[in-house]
Motif scaffolding. Structure first.
Motif, PDB file in Angstrom:
ATOM      1  N   MET A   1      -5.100  -4.428   0.712  1.00  0.00           N
ATOM      2  CA  MET A   1      -4.281  -3.532  -0.094  1.00  0.00           C
ATOM      3  C   MET A   1      -5.085  -2.612  -1.004  1.00  0.00           C
ATOM      4  O   MET A   1      -4.700  -1.457  -1.228  1.00  0.00           O
ATOM      5  N   THR A   2      -6.198  -3.077  -1.538  1.00  0.00           N
ATOM      6  CA  THR A   2      -6.879  -2.314  -2.582  1.00  0.00           C
ATOM      7  C   THR A   2      -7.906  -1.341  -2.015  1.00  0.00           C
ATOM      8  O   THR A   2      -8.403  -1.507  -0.903  1.00  0.00           O
ATOM      9  N   ASP A   3      -8.220  -0.320  -2.817  1.00  0.00           N
ATOM     10  CA  ASP A   3      -9.274   0.627  -2.447  1.00  0.00           C
ATOM     11  C   ASP A   3     -10.624  -0.078  -2.448  1.00  0.00           C
ATOM     12  O   ASP A   3     -10.883  -0.951  -3.284  1.00  0.00           O
TER      13      ASP A   3
ATOM     14  N   LEU B   1      -3.000   1.535  -7.623  1.00  0.00           N
ATOM     15  CA  LEU B   1      -4.162   0.946  -6.965  1.00  0.00           C
ATOM     16  C   LEU B   1      -5.429   1.758  -7.168  1.00  0.00           C
ATOM     17  O   LEU B   1      -6.502   1.326  -6.739  1.00  0.00           O
TER      18      LEU B   1
ATOM     19  N   ARG C   1       1.649   4.057  -3.170  1.00  0.00           N
ATOM     20  CA  ARG C   1       0.950   5.312  -2.882  1.00  0.00           C
ATOM     21  C   ARG C   1       0.943   6.217  -4.110  1.00  0.00           C
ATOM     22  O   ARG C   1       1.958   6.348  -4.798  1.00  0.00           O
TER      23      ARG C   1
ATOM     24  N   GLN D   1       0.838  -1.197   0.000  1.00  0.00           N
ATOM     25  CA  GLN D   1       0.000   0.000   0.000  1.00  0.00           C
ATOM     26  C   GLN D   1       0.868   1.241   0.000  1.00  0.00           C
ATOM     27  O   GLN D   1       0.576   2.216  -0.700  1.00  0.00           O
TER      28      GLN D   1
END
Length: 312
Positions: A252-254, A167, A145, A141
């Protein structure tokens, strides 16, 4: 004259071997039935209801949950992503791991030993396996960024290049997830294939080199055929990982599978429907589908990759 009693063995004497074996199996079989088979059966039962996790007597709805799956666009997105991972993750991971394992074991100057420092490189490759999956997800993550503080976007920003939404861009997010999964998995299979290579007699490589075989021939004519059983096992494990991936996507993902469900997978949708939407019946139907996908993949892989065992 009567027959001696010793000549007519009792039922116990005739079956004592079977009873002895059964006495050792009864405990593990009971535990397996209670803690493995029983939850599967319960999941099948719940998938036929509209249970929301609170009512004591859920209504029986039959195959309605499975009919809903057919018209659920998010479900089909998840299936598509799992299918893509099912193909790409094993292929990419095994190719990279075989390449590195070959270098570490047969890539030396003589062609029968590893490159200098191979023991150190094995430790370095294996290091991601020491990290928990959630830790890997949080780590990447930060790596991905989208601003100048990211490990990848920081240098790009410093060079005046527009940051990449690893991401946040629906077209890139899935490939970022795949890259992280390969990064974490490849080290284990480097060590696994190295162990397989270590069991191959060095005389075979030496004889092939005397006959004029190069590095490519050594790999395809000796290394790969003799490692085929190990590659088969690795393929199945990686395929199950591709179907069962959850933590990396969720952490980890939005939006836990976003953006816009561009990285969601079946395991994430099971969790979302069960613990966010409280549709446990529907989530169980998803779990049943994933169960059959996983079992079907394992059976199909074993059948398609079956070949004659090479003895050495």
């Amino acid at each position: 004259m009567g027959v001696p009693a010793a000549a007519v063995p009792s039922w116990f004497q005739r079956h004592r071997r079977t009873l002895f074996i059964f006495s050792f199996l009864v405990a593990p079989l009971t535990l397996y039935l209670v803690y493995v088979i029983s939850p599967y059966v319960q999941a099948f039962q719940i998938s036929l209801t509209d249970w929301r996790g609170v009512s004591g007597t859920p209504a029986f709805v039959g195959l309605d949950n499975y009919r809903r799956l057919l018209g659920d666009g998010v479900f089909w997105q998840a299936v598509t992503h799992n299918a893509a991972l099912l193909v790409l993750l094993p292929v990419v991971t095994i190719v990279i791991a075989l390449f590195f394992a070959f270098l570490l074991n047969v890539g030396g100057a003589k062609g029968t030993s590893g490159i200098a420092g191979s023991a150190f490189y094995r430790v370095v490759f294996f290091f991601p396996q020491v990290l928990a999956v959630a830790v890997v997800a949080v780590l990447f993550q930060q790596v991905f960024r989208p601003d100048g503080s990211g490990m990848l976007n920081g240098p790009l920003t410093a060079l005046g290049i527009k940051p990449v939404g690893f991401l946040s861009d629906p077209g890139i997010a899935f490939w970022s997830v795949l890259g992280v999964m390969v990064w974490q998995a490849v080290g284990f299979y480097v060590v696994l294939f190295s162990a397989g290579l270590a069991s191959i007699p060095s005389d075979m490589f030496e004889a092939a080199q005397i006959d004029g075989a190069g590095r490519v021939s050594l790999f395809f004519r000796i290394t790969l055929p003799l490692l085929w059983d190990t590659v088969q096992v690795a393929w199945i494990y990686l395929g199950i990982l591709a179907l069962d991936v959850f933590a990396i996507v969720w952490v980890m993902t939005d939006q836990h599978g976003g953006p816009d469900f561009s990285t969601t997978v079946m395991a994430a949708e099971i969790y979302r429907n069960a613990f966010q939407y409280f549709r446990f019946g529907y989530a169980s139907a998803l779990g049943v589908v994933m169960f059959f996908f996983t079992v079907g993949f394992a059976i199909l892989s074993l059948r398609l990759s079956r070949r004659e065992r090479i003895e050495y």
